[in-house]
Motif scaffolding. Sequence first.
Motif, short mmCIF file in Angstrom:
data_model
loop_
_atom_site.label_atom_id
_atom_site.label_comp_id
_atom_site.label_asym_id
_atom_site.label_seq_id
_atom_site.Cartn_x
_atom_site.Cartn_y
_atom_site.Cartn_z
N THR A 5 0.78 -1.12 0.18
CA THR A 5 -0.11 0.06 -0.14
C THR A 5 1.05 1.22 0.02
OG1 THR A 5 0.07 -0.04 2.36
CG2 THR A 5 -1.85 -0.98 1.32
N ASN A 6 0.33 2.19 -0.31
CA ASN A 6 0.96 3.53 -0.50
C ASN A 6 0.88 4.43 0.61
OD1 ASN A 6 2.75 4.96 -2.26
ND2 ASN A 6 1.15 6.53 -2.55
N GLY A 7 0.36 4.25 1.76
CA GLY A 7 0.49 4.98 3.04
C GLY A 7 -0.41 6.06 2.95
N GLN A 8 -0.07 7.19 3.13
CA GLN A 8 -0.72 8.32 3.09
C GLN A 8 -1.37 8.86 1.80
OE1 GLN A 8 -0.16 10.43 5.75
NE2 GLN A 8 -1.81 11.61 5.06
N PHE A 9 -0.76 8.55 0.64
CA PHE A 9 -1.37 8.69 -0.61
C PHE A 9 -1.92 7.43 -1.02
CE2 PHE A 9 -0.82 13.01 -1.94
CZ PHE A 9 0.02 13.47 -1.17
N GLY A 10 -2.91 7.49 -1.98
CA GLY A 10 -3.68 6.40 -2.64
C GLY A 10 -4.78 5.84 -1.96
N GLN A 11 -5.06 6.23 -0.71
CA GLN A 11 -6.13 5.85 0.13
C GLN A 11 -7.59 6.46 -0.38
OE1 GLN A 11 -6.30 3.29 2.15
NE2 GLN A 11 -4.06 3.02 2.45
N VAL A 12 -7.56 7.86 -0.71
CA VAL A 12 -8.65 8.51 -0.93
C VAL A 12 -9.36 8.00 -2.56
CG1 VAL A 12 -9.63 10.79 -1.57
CG2 VAL A 12 -8.22 10.62 0.40
N LEU A 13 -8.29 7.83 -3.53
CA LEU A 13 -8.81 7.43 -4.73
C LEU A 13 -9.48 6.17 -4.53
CD1 LEU A 13 -6.06 8.66 -7.18
CD2 LEU A 13 -8.31 9.23 -7.29
N LEU A 520 -9.24 17.75 -0.36
CA LEU A 520 -9.49 19.10 -0.49
C LEU A 520 -10.68 19.16 -1.82
CD1 LEU A 520 -6.27 20.85 -0.46
CD2 LEU A 520 -7.74 20.49 1.34
N VAL A 521 -10.75 18.38 -2.75
CA VAL A 521 -11.64 18.30 -3.78
C VAL A 521 -12.02 16.81 -4.03
CG1 VAL A 521 -10.66 20.37 -4.78
CG2 VAL A 521 -10.14 18.16 -5.85
N THR A 522 -13.35 16.74 -4.56
CA THR A 522 -13.76 15.35 -5.14
C THR A 522 -12.99 14.92 -6.47
OG1 THR A 522 -15.40 16.45 -6.53
CG2 THR A 522 -15.97 15.92 -4.10
N LYS A 523 -13.11 13.76 -6.77
CA LYS A 523 -12.59 13.24 -8.22
C LYS A 523 -13.36 13.95 -9.50
CE LYS A 523 -13.12 8.91 -8.18
NZ LYS A 523 -13.64 8.40 -6.91
N GLN A 524 -14.71 14.12 -8.94
CA GLN A 524 -15.19 14.93 -10.60
C GLN A 524 -14.70 16.35 -10.40
OE1 GLN A 524 -19.56 15.81 -9.78
NE2 GLN A 524 -19.95 14.93 -11.81
N MET A 525 -14.70 17.04 -9.23
CA MET A 525 -14.11 18.33 -9.40
C MET A 525 -12.82 18.60 -9.92
SD MET A 525 -14.86 21.51 -9.01
CE MET A 525 -13.76 22.67 -9.48
N GLY A 526 -12.08 17.51 -9.50
CA GLY A 526 -10.54 17.14 -10.12
C GLY A 526 -10.58 17.19 -11.43
N LEU A 527 -11.54 16.39 -11.92
CA LEU A 527 -11.33 16.41 -13.53
C LEU A 527 -11.90 17.55 -14.10
CD1 LEU A 527 -13.02 12.67 -14.20
CD2 LEU A 527 -10.82 13.64 -15.24
N ARG A 528 -12.88 18.41 -13.50
CA ARG A 528 -13.27 19.66 -14.04
C ARG A 528 -12.23 20.43 -14.03
NH1 ARG A 528 -19.35 20.08 -10.95
NH2 ARG A 528 -20.43 18.89 -12.43
N MET A 529 -11.44 20.61 -13.08
CA MET A 529 -10.22 21.48 -13.03
C MET A 529 -9.45 20.99 -14.15
SD MET A 529 -9.23 21.14 -8.74
CE MET A 529 -7.67 21.66 -9.21
N ILE A 530 -9.30 20.08 -14.60
CA ILE A 530 -8.03 19.55 -15.69
C ILE A 530 -8.63 20.07 -16.92
CG2 ILE A 530 -7.15 17.82 -17.04
CD1 ILE A 530 -7.02 16.18 -14.19
N PHE A 531 -10.07 19.75 -17.12
CA PHE A 531 -10.73 20.35 -18.36
C PHE A 531 -10.80 21.58 -18.53
CE2 PHE A 531 -11.74 15.83 -18.75
CZ PHE A 531 -11.71 15.55 -20.06
#
Length: 788
Positions: A5-13, A520-531
């Motif tokens: 496992t990646n510990g701190q990162f990777g859990q949220v996704l 800090l943001v949802t996955k959906q908002m993260g995608l919107r940020m990128i687009f």
Amino acid sequence: MSAQTNGQFGQVLRSQEGAAGISRWWIICLAVIMIFGFTILLTITGLAFVEKPPIPAQVTAPDGRPLFTAQEIKEGQEVFLDKGLMSNGTVWGHGSYLGPDFPALTLHRVGEAQADLLARSIHGKPFDSLTEEQRDEITALVPGKLRVNRYDAKSGTLTFTPAEAIIFEMSPALWREYLASPVNNGGLKAHLITDPEELRKLSAYFSWMAWASVAPRPGSDVSYTNNFPYDPLVGNHTPTLAFIWSAASLLFLLGGIGLALFVLGRNPSWDWTPAAQKLLPAVPGHLVSPSQGALVKFVVVVALLLLTQTLVGGGVAHFRADPGNFYGFDLSVIFPSSLLRTWHLQLMIFWLATGFVVGGLFLSRVLGGKEYDCEKNLTNLLFAAFAVVIFGSLLCDWGGMVGLWPKLTFWLGSQGWEYLEIGRFWQFLLIAGLLGWFVLVVRNAWPSLENQATRALTIMFLISAFTIPFFYLPAIFYTGETHYTIVDTWRFWIIHLWVEGFFELFATAMVALIFIELGLVTKQMGLRMIFLDGILVLTGGIIGTGHHWYFSGMGSFNMTMSGCFSALELVPLVLLCMEAGRFIKTTENPYAQAMALRYRWPLRFIMSVGFWNFVGAGVFGFLINMPVVSYFEIGTYLTPNHGHAAMFGVFGLLSLSLCLLVLRQANSDESWAHVEKYVRVSFWGFNVGLLLMLVLSLLPAGFLQLGDVFANGYWHARSPEFTQSPLMAFIGWLRMPADLIFIIFGAIPFFIAALKTWSFYIREGAPKAAEPVTENAGESAEGAKQEA
């Protein structure tokens, strides 16, 4: 393969259920903008091959006597590049700022020679001995003699005027004199060129460029360079198109901001919406897989290159203030200004790109969530490859400039083209390294493609990562003999499109992933940020690449399109500034506080990127992008004023924030307490030092130089008589406090933080990952806040 496992990162996704849905209209809109933008950009690029100023097969004097040939013009360009003169002065506004604009100075000399010939013909005495009224009379006649295109396309012969022929024959001696002493030329090696044949070919190159600057393009009343440089003596004045499309660019800017605000106002959900899930990583957790731990030494190299770049930059700034004396020593004997300036730019590109490489590898491992066999070894192999390219090319830059391999300089030494000086051999190795990096990124992230919840985000991440090696390829589309207009086209595909376009898109993807991981943001908002960022940045950024080409030998179509669309580059920066307050409020969310506090320094570096994006890339960039301003400004100190604020303030600080993420993850809480104080100092040292650098030196110097362009012509504002005047030298010295703050309180503490982390990691190994907190996440966050 292991399933570590990646510990701190990777859990949220991996905790969020279901797919992150996003409307297909985002995809359609981005695809349409990409297709439209590249259609226009490729059209402009194709026109460059057609509209470029012709290189005559033969140039003759008025009496038919041969002066030089097309081959000698091309070989003169190679002399110019081989001796590093683009790292001293400029041609058609592009290059360095310690020396003159070589074609502009040549053109003005032609104008003076023409005035003297007319004065002797009409009044029988030299121009300087005439009365003021007589000089005005003669000056009014000069443009009529020079602004005639005497090139015969059928025979390939260009016939020079008597004045042009006289100045060409005088030029070898004039350039020999200029290149003789570091005191007079901004710190070049003494007697840089003494070979008569090389001086003659160099003079042929500058004379051809001066002719193209004043000769009207067939069917037009403006020259091949759109009347650049500004010089009233020869009749070069602002073209009408520059006024028209500068006014139109303001309409595009205001319209773009208005439309963007309207669309965002209609969709209030497009906001920094914190993730709703309660599964947050435990605050005491750490990374790290072995491959991620291997990234720490990348960060040490980034810090070392940054520190070296700041020291070299201080040397370049000293040459500006006092080119002949480095505290009692002639620095040009060992490190001429052309070499230091080349290193300064290459070091910047290397450490900045390496920081992005670090971020890509780290976050792709987060997405995939698995540690592959031999992944650490492959990461170490990539590190060795980058080290060979970086340090090998820098040493060969020096070897090429001191003449160790005169016939192999293009391949091993410096190519001489600003920003892309490294030899072609090293460019091929760099491209191979970037492709290898992309393969590792894909391999790391591949498992997340099988997860419906992360597939869309992973695809966008990988697409943006692929643009990094792909859009560096134009760097190999030319040689030392390629027509300057063609080279300048491909150069700025790299300098502008690669860096300001697709580096920014990749950076947005990485920042979005970081924010998702920190809750800090949802996955959906993260995608919107990128687009959304991709749509806004690429709308103006692709076509806006052409604002560098207004005066490089292209016609009116480029100025029309680039003048309008480059104004749109400010739109996303205005929106980013507005969103800063909302983002800060998001970090006050109880579920986000623990992460925001734990990663406050990477986040603060990212927040400072927003400030410099608006000020450096936005305000200072828009100031010089309009055609009517660029006509007078290009190649003055207002250009590096924008360049420093945008390049370091935006991409540099973002690269460092990605490095800090790795440093924070590689430290235990106990060891981080010893590292964090250096990071805190470096944050303020970088930002305060950069601000003072602009306010005390580059900005006032740029406006003074711009004023001299209006008063005396572009040639004078770029001449040593002005750039090395007492006032400009004093402003050059004013940069020293800013440089010292930047180096002592910015670069050095950051380097110490990287070394301490590396030492800790080697001594203690990877900190163990903690289990994620699934209950009472809010209380855990509040406790972490009180403890911090």
